[in-house]
Design a protein around this motif. Structure first.
Motif, PDB file in Angstrom:
ATOM      1  N   LYS A  11       0.819  -1.278  -0.201  1.00 57.34           N
ATOM      2  CA  LYS A  11       0.017   0.242  -0.164  1.00 57.34           C
ATOM      3  C   LYS A  11       0.907   1.248   0.083  1.00 57.34           C
ATOM      4  CE  LYS A  11      -4.030  -2.084   2.062  1.00 57.34           C
ATOM      5  NZ  LYS A  11      -4.754  -2.142   3.489  1.00 57.34           N
ATOM      6  N   ARG A  15       1.379   4.629  -2.638  1.00 57.31           N
ATOM      7  CA  ARG A  15       1.350   5.927  -2.200  1.00 57.31           C
ATOM      8  C   ARG A  15       0.191   6.181  -1.299  1.00 57.31           C
ATOM      9  NH1 ARG A  15       5.979   7.590  -3.199  1.00 57.31           N
ATOM     10  NH2 ARG A  15       6.138   5.535  -2.197  1.00 57.31           N
ATOM     11  N   ASP A  16       0.073   5.045  -0.338  1.00 56.54           N
ATOM     12  CA  ASP A  16      -1.049   5.268   0.508  1.00 56.54           C
ATOM     13  C   ASP A  16      -0.380   5.683   1.842  1.00 56.54           C
ATOM     14  OD1 ASP A  16      -3.443   4.872   2.102  1.00 56.54           O
ATOM     15  OD2 ASP A  16      -2.912   2.900   2.741  1.00 56.54           O
ATOM     16  N   GLU A  17      -0.755   6.884   2.312  1.00 54.70           N
ATOM     17  CA  GLU A  17       0.049   7.491   3.472  1.00 54.70           C
ATOM     18  C   GLU A  17      -0.403   6.904   4.640  1.00 54.70           C
ATOM     19  OE1 GLU A  17      -0.525  11.998   3.557  1.00 54.70           O
ATOM     20  OE2 GLU A  17       0.116  12.012   1.613  1.00 54.70           O
ATOM     21  N   LYS A  18      -1.625   6.544   4.846  1.00 56.16           N
ATOM     22  CA  LYS A  18      -2.011   5.713   6.360  1.00 56.16           C
ATOM     23  C   LYS A  18      -1.108   4.894   6.534  1.00 56.16           C
ATOM     24  CE  LYS A  18      -5.525   8.110   7.923  1.00 56.16           C
ATOM     25  NZ  LYS A  18      -5.021   8.781   9.431  1.00 56.16           N
ATOM     26  N   SER A  19      -0.936   3.970   5.535  1.00 54.52           N
ATOM     27  CA  SER A  19      -0.003   2.585   5.665  1.00 54.52           C
ATOM     28  C   SER A  19       1.392   3.160   6.064  1.00 54.52           C
ATOM     29  CB  SER A  19      -0.012   1.751   4.347  1.00 54.52           C
ATOM     30  OG  SER A  19      -1.292   1.244   4.051  1.00 54.52           O
ATOM     31  N   PHE A  20       1.659   4.089   5.234  1.00 52.78           N
ATOM     32  CA  PHE A  20       3.073   4.701   5.801  1.00 52.78           C
ATOM     33  C   PHE A  20       3.379   5.240   7.107  1.00 52.78           C
ATOM     34  CE2 PHE A  20       5.688   8.760   6.133  1.00 52.78           C
ATOM     35  CZ  PHE A  20       7.044   8.093   5.830  1.00 52.78           C
ATOM     36  N   GLU A  21       2.347   5.797   7.689  1.00 53.49           N
ATOM     37  CA  GLU A  21       2.098   5.988   9.064  1.00 53.49           C
ATOM     38  C   GLU A  21       2.325   4.929   9.907  1.00 53.49           C
ATOM     39  OE1 GLU A  21      -0.730   9.040  10.482  1.00 53.49           O
ATOM     40  OE2 GLU A  21      -1.238   9.598   8.441  1.00 53.49           O
ATOM     41  N   LEU A  22       1.601   3.766   9.634  1.00 57.15           N
ATOM     42  CA  LEU A  22       1.801   2.496  10.317  1.00 57.15           C
ATOM     43  C   LEU A  22       3.330   2.169  10.496  1.00 57.15           C
ATOM     44  CD1 LEU A  22      -1.232   0.397   8.672  1.00 57.15           C
ATOM     45  CD2 LEU A  22      -1.174   1.690  11.239  1.00 57.15           C
ATOM     46  N   TYR A  24       5.788   4.247   9.916  1.00 62.14           N
ATOM     47  CA  TYR A  24       6.431   5.044  10.821  1.00 62.14           C
ATOM     48  C   TYR A  24       6.224   4.638  12.183  1.00 62.14           C
ATOM     49  CZ  TYR A  24       7.838   9.513  12.841  1.00 62.14           C
ATOM     50  OH  TYR A  24       8.528  10.280  13.481  1.00 62.14           O
TER      51      TYR A  24
ATOM     52  N   LYS B  66       6.769  13.377  12.985  1.00 63.19           N
ATOM     53  CA  LYS B  66       5.833  12.899  12.029  1.00 63.19           C
ATOM     54  C   LYS B  66       5.148  13.810  11.188  1.00 63.19           C
ATOM     55  CE  LYS B  66       2.114   9.589  12.321  1.00 63.19           C
ATOM     56  NZ  LYS B  66       1.449   8.596  13.236  1.00 63.19           N
ATOM     57  N   LEU B  70       5.076  14.040   7.290  1.00 66.32           N
ATOM     58  CA  LEU B  70       3.708  13.940   6.379  1.00 66.32           C
ATOM     59  C   LEU B  70       3.692  15.137   5.470  1.00 66.32           C
ATOM     60  CD1 LEU B  70       1.612  12.197   8.965  1.00 66.32           C
ATOM     61  CD2 LEU B  70       2.425  11.159   6.913  1.00 66.32           C
ATOM     62  N   SER B  80       0.008  11.931  -4.091  1.00 63.25           N
ATOM     63  CA  SER B  80      -0.273  11.182  -2.971  1.00 63.25           C
ATOM     64  C   SER B  80      -1.343  11.684  -2.124  1.00 63.25           C
ATOM     65  CB  SER B  80       0.985  10.972  -2.322  1.00 63.25           C
ATOM     66  OG  SER B  80       1.335  12.172  -1.556  1.00 63.25           O
ATOM     67  N   GLU B  83      -4.449  10.950  -3.661  1.00 63.66           N
ATOM     68  CA  GLU B  83      -4.890   9.592  -3.799  1.00 63.66           C
ATOM     69  C   GLU B  83      -5.412   8.953  -2.432  1.00 63.66           C
ATOM     70  OE1 GLU B  83      -1.870   8.206  -7.472  1.00 63.66           O
ATOM     71  OE2 GLU B  83      -1.543   7.721  -5.320  1.00 63.66           O
ATOM     72  N   HIS B  84      -4.542   9.468  -1.393  1.00 68.74           N
ATOM     73  CA  HIS B  84      -5.006   9.039  -0.162  1.00 68.74           C
ATOM     74  C   HIS B  84      -6.392   9.407   0.210  1.00 68.74           C
ATOM     75  CE1 HIS B  84      -4.921   8.258   4.218  1.00 68.74           C
ATOM     76  NE2 HIS B  84      -5.170   9.473   4.365  1.00 68.74           N
ATOM     77  N   ASN B  87      -8.718   6.987  -1.376  1.00 71.12           N
ATOM     78  CA  ASN B  87      -8.283   5.755  -1.467  1.00 71.12           C
ATOM     79  C   ASN B  87      -9.599   4.947  -1.148  1.00 71.12           C
ATOM     80  OD1 ASN B  87      -7.364   3.147  -1.281  1.00 71.12           O
ATOM     81  ND2 ASN B  87      -5.398   3.845  -0.216  1.00 71.12           N
ATOM     82  N   GLN B  89      -9.520   2.045  -0.288  1.00 68.57           N
ATOM     83  CA  GLN B  89      -9.440   1.010   0.673  1.00 68.57           C
ATOM     84  C   GLN B  89      -9.457   1.348   1.966  1.00 68.57           C
ATOM     85  OE1 GLN B  89      -5.800  -0.557  -0.887  1.00 68.57           O
ATOM     86  NE2 GLN B  89      -6.796  -2.235  -1.984  1.00 68.57           N
ATOM     87  N   MET B  90      -9.004   2.596   2.341  1.00 74.12           N
ATOM     88  CA  MET B  90      -8.968   3.153   3.564  1.00 74.12           C
ATOM     89  C   MET B  90      -9.750   4.484   3.611  1.00 74.12           C
ATOM     90  SD  MET B  90      -5.427   2.583   5.090  1.00 74.12           S
ATOM     91  CE  MET B  90      -4.867   0.580   5.467  1.00 74.12           C
TER      92      MET B  90
END
Lengths: 195, 258
Positions: A11, A15-22, A24, B66, B70, B80, B83-84, B87, B89-90
């Motif tokens: 993810k 480019r899924d930022e939420k997954s990146f946060e996970l 991090y 953090k 971001l 991004s 896209e986020h 998204n 999926q989330m």
């Protein structure tokens, strides 16, 4: 390691930022702790951590889970980034091995200063192994630099690093088994007491 | 076994672990790890060891780190962020609500559009039918008006036909106009027909009976073919579709021009 880490990595590649946060949240404390030890400077450590995770974001598609665990990959990035930063500041060779007062007294740093000292973690290792591991792992010295600093042959540094790592693995295995044994003893005691 | 021992004691694995190897050394080490399970086990143990050391020495970074990171990611790669935010999926709770409302709005718009279009189509259909009816009425009115004009015209002659000569209860009027070469029948009374029968009208000219058309009993005027210099008009009952020659035995009405 995160549960379903490979999915999270995919993810992040997408480019899924939420997954990146996970990622991090999972790895930043380890990276920050490492960098603090390497640089012994809080502000510089923060800059390096930011750079490391930017590199993770920008290069995650190059990560190969078949070759290494994610933390190993991150550790290598952290080590190289820190080395480059210190080299750019011309500080690498002049770094003090001891921690500064500022660092010692910073309440934002987890635990006390002694707990961050590798000797506090692996005090069962001989000093010669602690020294070489501290230089190579926490100070990002190359094997040759460690050899020069400790004034021992390069082969000896390699052997000591290998031995230290093997000992550490056994130490952590032992600790985790001891922890389980302790829990079992407490549970048996409770059963005996209340039974 | 000596080879494995040699590799493990070379320090290359530790070098590889730290990321200090050259590219060539890394490739060689990757092959060793792939080929020799003992080296793979040692490598995994080393990975575990440095990870554990890092965990032991972990320190919580400041919260602003953090958020700064971001922001940096967003500024470096604005794509991004969008896209986020979209998204599938989330999606966040708000995004889910907005998505649901959007879908609902779209469905409502589609329903209104479809419903409106349906009504419009039906109205259009009714309008077309009405228009056709109007056109037909106009034509009918024009035809009737023309018929009336012809009937009222000074040159039109009204010829009375009846069945007295044939002992039939039959009465009808033929309007005959030589100027317009136009002829109409106004049916009053005629004998009943069987299902397979029709009336046929004949004009007698020069001793010949010439058919001027067939018809059924109706309240409307019946248009028939005009013929110059006809001497009489005769109505017979014939099989459906008419006959080439009149069936004299079935004569029901007659009117003479003279």
């Amino acid at each position: 390691m995160l549960h379903n880490e490979s999915d999270i990595i995919q993810k992040v590649i997408a480019r899924d930022e939420k997954s990146f946060e996970l990622l991090y949240d999972e790895y930043a404390p380890r990276v920050y702790g490492l960098v603090l030890r390497m640089t012994q400077r809080k502000e510089l450590s923060e800059e390096i951590v930011q750079e490391v995770f930017l590199k993770l974001w920008n290069n995650i598609d190059k990560y190969d889970a078949q070759k290494s665990k994610l933390f190993t990959w991150l550790y290598q990035i952290t080590r190289n980034t820190t080395l480059n930063r210190l080299a750019a500041k011309g500080e690498k060779k002049n770094r003090r091995v001891d921690y500064t007062d500022e660092f010692k007294n910073d309440p934002s740093v987890k635990g006390n200063f002694e707990a961050m000292d590798i000797r506090g973690v692996v005090n069962k290792l001989d000093q010669k192994y602690v020294d070489v591991l501290d230089l190579v792992y926490f100070k990002a010295y190359t094997f040759q630099e460690a050899s020069d600093t400790l004034n021992v042959p390069l082969g000896t540094v390699k052997t000591r690093v290998r031995f230290a790592l093997s000992k550490l693995k056994k130490y952590y295995d032992f600790n985790s088994q001891t922890g389980l044994k302790s829990i079992a003893i407490i549970l048996i005691g409770m059963l005996y007491h209340y039974g | 076994m000596d080879k494995i021992k040699e590799i493990l004691e070379s320090g290359l694995l530790e070098c590889y672990l730290m990321g200090d190897c050259t590219e060539e050394e890394s490739l060689r080490m990757q092959q060793y790890i792939h080929i020799y399970p003992e080296i793979k086990i040692a490598y995994d143990e080393y990975q575990e060891a440095i990870n554990k050391m890092a965990e032991e020495n972990a320190s919580l970074p400041p919260a602003h780190l953090k958020s700064n990171l971001l922001k940096e990611i967003n500024s470096a790669n604005p794509r991004s962020s969008s896209e986020h935010s979209t998204n599938p999926q989330m999606p966040s709770g708000i995004n889910k609500l907005l998505l649901a409302l959007s879908v609902l709005g779209l469905l409502s718009a589609c329903w209104f559009f479809w419903n409106g279009k349906n009504k419009l189509d039906k109205l259009q259909e009714k309008y077309t039918i009405l228009q056709e009816n109007c056109n037909q009425s106009d034509k009918n009115y024009a035809a009737i008006k023309k018929e009336l004009e012809i009937i009222k015209a000074p040159d039109t002659r009204a010829l009375w036909l009846d069945g007295k000569a044939f002992n039939q209860n039959a009465q009808l009027v033929a309007y005959w106009n030589p100027q317009y070469e136009y002829a109409l029948l106004d049916l009053k009374t005629l004998p009943k027909l069987k299902k397979d029968q029709c009336y046929q009208i004949w004009a007698d000219k020069d001793g010949k009976m010439i058919s001027r058309g067939t018809f059924q009993l109706t309240d409307d005027f019946v248009k028939i073919e005009y013929l110059d210099n006809a001497e009489s008009l005769n109505v017979t009952i014939e099989p459906i579709g008419g006959s080439h020659e009149p069936t004299i035995a079935n004569l029901v009405a007659q009117g003479l021009f003279t």
